[in-house]
Design a protein around this motif. Sequence first.
Motif, PDB file in Angstrom:
ATOM      1  N   TYR A 127      23.405  30.983  -6.773  1.00 24.30           N
ATOM      2  CA  TYR A 127      22.162  31.754  -6.739  1.00 24.30           C
ATOM      3  C   TYR A 127      22.281  32.992  -7.640  1.00 24.30           C
ATOM      4  O   TYR A 127      21.398  33.268  -8.454  1.00 24.30           O
ATOM      5  N   ARG A 128      23.372  33.734  -7.488  1.00 30.39           N
ATOM      6  CA  ARG A 128      23.571  34.949  -8.291  1.00 30.39           C
ATOM      7  C   ARG A 128      23.721  34.621  -9.773  1.00 30.39           C
ATOM      8  O   ARG A 128      23.207  35.337 -10.627  1.00 30.39           O
ATOM      9  N   LEU A 129      24.419  33.537 -10.082  1.00 33.16           N
ATOM     10  CA  LEU A 129      24.575  33.124 -11.476  1.00 33.16           C
ATOM     11  C   LEU A 129      23.236  32.725 -12.084  1.00 33.16           C
ATOM     12  O   LEU A 129      22.949  33.048 -13.237  1.00 33.16           O
ATOM     13  N   ARG A 130      22.427  32.039 -11.309  1.00 32.90           N
ATOM     14  CA  ARG A 130      21.109  31.642 -11.813  1.00 32.90           C
ATOM     15  C   ARG A 130      20.277  32.882 -12.152  1.00 32.90           C
ATOM     16  O   ARG A 130      19.620  32.939 -13.187  1.00 32.90           O
ATOM     17  N   LEU A 131      20.312  33.879 -11.268  1.00 33.23           N
ATOM     18  CA  LEU A 131      19.604  35.130 -11.555  1.00 33.23           C
ATOM     19  C   LEU A 131      20.153  35.793 -12.821  1.00 33.23           C
ATOM     20  O   LEU A 131      19.390  36.220 -13.694  1.00 33.23           O
ATOM     21  N   LEU A 132      21.467  35.885 -12.917  1.00 28.53           N
ATOM     22  CA  LEU A 132      22.094  36.539 -14.055  1.00 28.53           C
ATOM     23  C   LEU A 132      21.800  35.813 -15.366  1.00 28.53           C
ATOM     24  O   LEU A 132      21.446  36.444 -16.370  1.00 28.53           O
ATOM     25  N   ILE A 133      21.927  34.506 -15.364  1.00 30.43           N
ATOM     26  CA  ILE A 133      21.691  33.732 -16.586  1.00 30.43           C
ATOM     27  C   ILE A 133      20.208  33.769 -16.968  1.00 30.43           C
ATOM     28  O   ILE A 133      19.866  33.922 -18.143  1.00 30.43           O
ATOM     29  N   THR A 134      19.320  33.661 -15.989  1.00 31.46           N
ATOM     30  CA  THR A 134      17.891  33.761 -16.274  1.00 31.46           C
ATOM     31  C   THR A 134      17.570  35.135 -16.852  1.00 31.46           C
ATOM     32  O   THR A 134      16.867  35.249 -17.862  1.00 31.46           O
ATOM     33  N   TYR A 135      18.111  36.177 -16.236  1.00 40.02           N
ATOM     34  CA  TYR A 135      17.888  37.524 -16.753  1.00 40.02           C
ATOM     35  C   TYR A 135      18.442  37.643 -18.170  1.00 40.02           C
ATOM     36  O   TYR A 135      17.812  38.228 -19.052  1.00 40.02           O
ATOM     37  N   HIS A 136      19.629  37.084 -18.386  1.00 48.68           N
ATOM     38  CA  HIS A 136      20.266  37.180 -19.695  1.00 48.68           C
ATOM     39  C   HIS A 136      19.378  36.590 -20.789  1.00 48.68           C
ATOM     40  O   HIS A 136      19.283  37.146 -21.870  1.00 48.68           O
ATOM     41  N   TYR A 137      18.749  35.486 -20.507  1.00 49.30           N
ATOM     42  CA  TYR A 137      17.937  34.822 -21.528  1.00 49.30           C
ATOM     43  C   TYR A 137      16.462  35.180 -21.511  1.00 49.30           C
ATOM     44  O   TYR A 137      15.811  35.162 -22.537  1.00 49.30           O
ATOM     45  N   LEU A 138      15.939  35.509 -20.339  1.00 52.97           N
ATOM     46  CA  LEU A 138      14.495  35.677 -20.234  1.00 52.97           C
ATOM     47  C   LEU A 138      14.063  37.062 -19.757  1.00 52.97           C
ATOM     48  O   LEU A 138      12.871  37.329 -19.659  1.00 52.97           O
ATOM     49  N   GLY A 139      14.990  37.921 -19.404  1.00 52.57           N
ATOM     50  CA  GLY A 139      14.670  39.265 -18.964  1.00 52.57           C
ATOM     51  C   GLY A 139      14.084  39.301 -17.561  1.00 52.57           C
ATOM     52  O   GLY A 139      14.029  38.301 -16.855  1.00 52.57           O
ATOM     53  N   LEU A 140      13.652  40.486 -17.150  1.00 52.83           N
ATOM     54  CA  LEU A 140      13.111  40.665 -15.800  1.00 52.83           C
ATOM     55  C   LEU A 140      11.863  39.832 -15.574  1.00 52.83           C
ATOM     56  O   LEU A 140      11.667  39.267 -14.500  1.00 52.83           O
ATOM     57  N   ASN A 141      11.011  39.736 -16.581  1.00 57.00           N
ATOM     58  CA  ASN A 141       9.805  38.926 -16.418  1.00 57.00           C
ATOM     59  C   ASN A 141      10.149  37.448 -16.252  1.00 57.00           C
ATOM     60  O   ASN A 141       9.452  36.727 -15.542  1.00 57.00           O
ATOM     61  N   GLY A 142      11.224  37.019 -16.878  1.00 57.87           N
ATOM     62  CA  GLY A 142      11.673  35.637 -16.704  1.00 57.87           C
ATOM     63  C   GLY A 142      12.117  35.364 -15.286  1.00 57.87           C
ATOM     64  O   GLY A 142      11.829  34.311 -14.711  1.00 57.87           O
TER      65      GLY A 142
ATOM     66  N   GLU B  36      19.831  25.774 -14.314  1.00 59.41           N
ATOM     67  CA  GLU B  36      20.357  25.291 -13.028  1.00 59.41           C
ATOM     68  C   GLU B  36      21.673  24.550 -13.234  1.00 59.41           C
ATOM     69  O   GLU B  36      22.628  24.730 -12.468  1.00 59.41           O
ATOM     70  N   ASP B  37      21.763  23.713 -14.277  1.00 60.47           N
ATOM     71  CA  ASP B  37      23.012  23.001 -14.589  1.00 60.47           C
ATOM     72  C   ASP B  37      24.155  23.983 -14.839  1.00 60.47           C
ATOM     73  O   ASP B  37      25.254  23.821 -14.302  1.00 60.47           O
ATOM     74  N   VAL B  38      23.897  24.982 -15.682  1.00 64.33           N
ATOM     75  CA  VAL B  38      24.925  25.962 -16.023  1.00 64.33           C
ATOM     76  C   VAL B  38      25.338  26.735 -14.770  1.00 64.33           C
ATOM     77  O   VAL B  38      26.526  26.911 -14.491  1.00 64.33           O
ATOM     78  N   SER B  39      24.356  27.187 -13.990  1.00 64.86           N
ATOM     79  CA  SER B  39      24.643  27.954 -12.769  1.00 64.86           C
ATOM     80  C   SER B  39      25.469  27.137 -11.788  1.00 64.86           C
ATOM     81  O   SER B  39      26.429  27.647 -11.197  1.00 64.86           O
TER      82      SER B  39
ATOM     83  N   SER C 244      32.414  39.934  -5.501  1.00 66.78           N
ATOM     84  CA  SER C 244      31.552  40.147  -4.338  1.00 66.78           C
ATOM     85  C   SER C 244      31.281  38.908  -3.501  1.00 66.78           C
ATOM     86  O   SER C 244      30.944  39.025  -2.330  1.00 66.78           O
ATOM     87  N   TYR C 245      31.386  37.731  -4.088  1.00 68.86           N
ATOM     88  CA  TYR C 245      30.991  36.515  -3.385  1.00 68.86           C
ATOM     89  C   TYR C 245      32.082  35.462  -3.486  1.00 68.86           C
ATOM     90  O   TYR C 245      32.728  35.318  -4.506  1.00 68.86           O
ATOM     91  N   SER C 246      32.252  34.707  -2.412  1.00 74.93           N
ATOM     92  CA  SER C 246      33.242  33.634  -2.436  1.00 74.93           C
ATOM     93  C   SER C 246      32.614  32.271  -2.147  1.00 74.93           C
ATOM     94  O   SER C 246      33.213  31.245  -2.433  1.00 74.93           O
ATOM     95  N   GLU C 247      31.415  32.259  -1.590  1.00 77.04           N
ATOM     96  CA  GLU C 247      30.731  30.997  -1.281  1.00 77.04           C
ATOM     97  C   GLU C 247      30.042  30.448  -2.528  1.00 77.04           C
ATOM     98  O   GLU C 247      29.326  31.166  -3.222  1.00 77.04           O
ATOM     99  N   GLU C 248      30.235  29.169  -2.784  1.00 78.53           N
ATOM    100  CA  GLU C 248      29.695  28.540  -3.982  1.00 78.53           C
ATOM    101  C   GLU C 248      28.168  28.649  -4.059  1.00 78.53           C
ATOM    102  O   GLU C 248      27.620  28.930  -5.134  1.00 78.53           O
ATOM    103  N   ASP C 249      27.463  28.454  -2.953  1.00 75.16           N
ATOM    104  CA  ASP C 249      25.998  28.530  -2.973  1.00 75.16           C
ATOM    105  C   ASP C 249      25.506  29.924  -3.343  1.00 75.16           C
ATOM    106  O   ASP C 249      24.553  30.074  -4.110  1.00 75.16           O
ATOM    107  N   GLU C 250      26.142  30.940  -2.796  1.00 74.58           N
ATOM    108  CA  GLU C 250      25.751  32.313  -3.121  1.00 74.58           C
ATOM    109  C   GLU C 250      26.068  32.621  -4.581  1.00 74.58           C
ATOM    110  O   GLU C 250      25.286  33.262  -5.278  1.00 74.58           O
ATOM    111  N   MET C 251      27.222  32.138  -5.049  1.00 78.08           N
ATOM    112  CA  MET C 251      27.571  32.331  -6.461  1.00 78.08           C
ATOM    113  C   MET C 251      26.548  31.660  -7.366  1.00 78.08           C
ATOM    114  O   MET C 251      26.115  32.238  -8.367  1.00 78.08           O
TER     115      MET C 251
END
Length: 191
Positions: free
Chosen positions: A166-181, A88-91, A157-164
């Motif tokens: 959210y998307r970053l959190r998904l991407l970073i979580t996926y990057h480290y923990l995969g789909l199950n994460g 969450e901090d990184v995102s 694709s996104y310019s709003e900080e909140d949407e970014m």
Amino acid sequence: MQIKKDEIYQRILAVSKRLFIHNGYEKTSLRMVADKCFISKSNIYRYFRSKEEIYETLVGKARQSVMKAIGHFGSSEYAGNYTDDKIEDVSTALAKVMSEHREGLLIMLKSTGSKDKAMLTDMMTEFFVEACPIEDDEFKIQIVSILVMGLTDILKSYSEEDEMRYRLRLLITYHYLGLNGIKGRLGFDAK
């Protein structure tokens, strides 16, 4: 009617920004900028010494912010220690940098072969690969290239900080923990 010098300066930057984002730095000429600004190419030199100076004006602050953020999150406190609160901090921090410097970052990432794109990729490789438990360095680099594509897509694709965020959190979580994460930590239902 005479156009004020500051208006021309700002127009050169605005047109250059659009062209750099659309064409990339290397495929944008000062002639193209001058034509879109309705001024002579020689008139650009009254405001900027070179195309490189225009580029630096547009991306300098973005570069500094990214380097600062990556340096912070590359510290031993974060590297290899991706708990929910750290993700969450990184995102949150990356979303802030990306929303504040969106256009500068797009210019950097769109400019194939630029020192900044290479620097961003190298810093992200160093930052994200260090936490990767896989031994195969070539595969780690492939994974990072996917991450860079994801970050670029978020910027495009996104310019709003909140949407970014959210998307970053998904991407970073996926990057480290995969789909199950993502499913487990972010509450997605299995389908």
